[in-house]
Write an enzyme that holds these catalytic residues in place. Structure first.
Site, PDB file in Angstrom:
ATOM      1  N   ILE A  71       0.785  -1.192  -0.086  1.00 49.70           N
ATOM      2  CA  ILE A  71       0.150   0.003  -0.046  1.00 49.70           C
ATOM      3  C   ILE A  71       1.014   1.343  -0.084  1.00 49.70           C
ATOM      4  O   ILE A  71       0.514   2.324  -0.328  1.00 49.70           O
ATOM      5  CB  ILE A  71      -1.168   0.094   1.306  1.00 49.70           C
ATOM      6  CG1 ILE A  71      -1.945   1.004   1.054  1.00 49.70           C
ATOM      7  CG2 ILE A  71      -0.354   0.232   2.468  1.00 49.70           C
ATOM      8  CD1 ILE A  71      -3.212   0.836  -0.140  1.00 49.70           C
ATOM      9  N   LYS A 101      -5.862   1.878   7.039  1.00 48.09           N
ATOM     10  CA  LYS A 101      -7.083   1.138   7.564  1.00 48.09           C
ATOM     11  C   LYS A 101      -6.849  -0.327   7.865  1.00 48.09           C
ATOM     12  O   LYS A 101      -6.104  -0.817   6.855  1.00 48.09           O
ATOM     13  CB  LYS A 101      -8.418   1.371   6.648  1.00 48.09           C
ATOM     14  CG  LYS A 101      -8.270   0.664   5.399  1.00 48.09           C
ATOM     15  CD  LYS A 101      -9.294  -0.546   5.215  1.00 48.09           C
ATOM     16  CE  LYS A 101      -8.721  -1.589   4.537  1.00 48.09           C
ATOM     17  NZ  LYS A 101      -9.712  -2.428   3.753  1.00 48.09           N
TER      18      LYS A 101
END
Lengths: 312, 312
Positions: free
Chosen positions: B14, B91
């Site tokens: 990510i 998240k």
């Protein structure tokens, strides 16, 4: 000073065994009405089938205790707060964390007193244990909370249904004490949840906690509903200064280095109502979601194991 | 105005795909250092093996993005806040709700900015959907979030381990949009969680919600990782005034009565960093635990079903 007039919603076992006799003997509260979907009555006060009927017929009653099963508790508490009532909630205060957060926000918006009770916290040795850990520091704490489900919940199939908590029904009592006495917040690091092959909730759970305490004490919990040799509801404690302590009888007694320092009858609900009277006088809420949050956390990170089918 | 100098902790997928290129192209942020336990380096900036080494060597860096796996995120974020850093969290913001509550309290105590990001909320049609529901009212909303785990998480066994979230890994993206656009808080009323017989997290989940909205809209979610016919990431909406709407492409597009009203490229991370810059300027945190709370609530009240073993 006039007594607080209170209505009790839900006339199940916990109301009969605790709330009603404690209110009856209380110097601070007076039973004004009851709500029972089954139409039960109590002590000569008016009885209503629904909270809405109570609120219409006796709008002057400003305080309710919500002792229904947890799955409908949120809807009833929400209705009470929206009607401007101060509210006492039995444990667990809601079926989910979102429901509890909603009640907390609504109480604040409506400027109502909301008291989410955790009865085990009101046992006589809990504050002494808290003081001990604050002063002596903590090296390790092991919760052992074992009982026989057939003795304590005979035939109550709802404890095995989704949302019925299983062994976390007694376990959350231990967690309510644990989160009260610990010097720093505990986090569920890992958990093993053991499910009977034919049931939806765990019959046993082992938890390992981490802590924000820089001394990194070893913290574990062992909940088991398969105990047939009598109840064990205790916490085994080693303090940082080398003492051994045991908080036992569900929080009613404490021994330190083999000597009992506190032991008294458990008068949880007397203390609950005394505390509630103080909250009402101060117009202050007391809502601590930490015990329910730890159960949810254990479900989030737990490893599920399957064991023998359970039948009554 | 000088750019905010930021360190990125964790150089996994990510960070490589989103954070680093977005920071590189940003007018508001500048990459100052990276932390990689594997010793990776990036863009010519200093690389450290641990956050502690970064904080010692470059104490002037006041902002970090924590993009590590969720199981270590709390410890790293706690260390960063304790060291006086402002923190952005990927998240989910923590592995458990207690960890998230702890970070929120610590950020407040330390007067640091904490931003728990939910990237799906930053899609271009989300605010239009929110406005539609606020204006037109809601009769029903059905989340359908279906994808092929073999395509989106190939070989990633951690998604099946305890705490790995399973199908709630994509599902929490849907829930982060859902909790943003709904006019009132949704509560998990019931859930069916389907587990492969050889795995620890669900491969599919069906949720039914209640709502504090007095209009009592019908709210459901259907998450499934067994979709082989292409992704479906949409919400089917009926408004109270009789319109049909669909929020689709994961929140990048909205159609109302068959006409597309919003459709734009997804630039989630550009918006995340723009929002973070605003929070830093205002010295304000943005931490919403609602999506993680709904997942925990589903685990608390869910019925567990078992299906075929899953293998890659």
């Amino acid at each position: 000073m006039a007594k607080h007039r209170i209505a009790v919603i839900g006339l199940g076992k916990i109301s009969q065994d605790q709330h009603l006799p404690v209110i009856d003997a209380s110097g601070e509260f007076e039973l004004a009405a009851v709500v029972s979907t089954r139409g039960l009555s109590q002590g000569g006060v008016p009885s209503f089938r629904t909270p809405a009927e109570l609120y219409r017929a006796m709008p002057e009653i400003g305080i309710v205790a919500v002792n229904t099963p947890p799955d409908v508790r949120h809807a009833i508490a929400r209705e009470a707060l929206a009607a401007g009532k101060d509210v006492l909630l039995e444990k667990p205060p809601a079926a989910t964390l979102t429901e509890l957060a909603d009640l907390e926000a609504l109480a604040e918006a409506k400027k109502r007193v909301l008291f989410a009770t955790w009865h085990s916290r009101f046992n006589p040795a809990v504050e002494a244990a808290r003081t001990l850990l604050a002063e002596a520091g903590l090296r390790s704490l092991r919760i052992e909370w074992r009982e026989n489900v057939k003795k304590w919940h005979p035939g109550q199939d709802w404890v095995w249904e989704p949302g019925g908590f299983g062994v976390f029904d007694p376990g959350i009592n231990a967690l309510s004490i644990f989160t009260r006495i610990l010097p720093a917040i505990p986090f569920v690091r890992s958990a093993e949840l053991t499910y009977p092959s034919n049931r939806q909730t765990p019959i046993a759970a082992k938890l390992v906690f981490a802590s924000a305490d820089p001394a990194a004490p070893a913290l574990t919990a062992d909940f088991d509903w398969r105990e047939t040799g009598g109840e064990t509801w205790h916490m085994l404690i080693e303090t940082a200064d080398g003492r051994s302590a045991r908080l036992f009888k569900g929080g009613a007694a404490l021994e330190v280095d083999g000597r009992v320092t506190v032991e008294a009858p458990s008068e949880e609900y007397q203390h609950i109502y005394r505390h509630f009277a103080g909250l009402l006088d101060a117009r202050r809420s007391d809502v601590d979601g930490a015990p329910l949050r730890l159960v949810a956390d254990a479900m989030l990170v737990g490893r599920r194991l399957t064991t023998d089918a359970f039948d009554w």
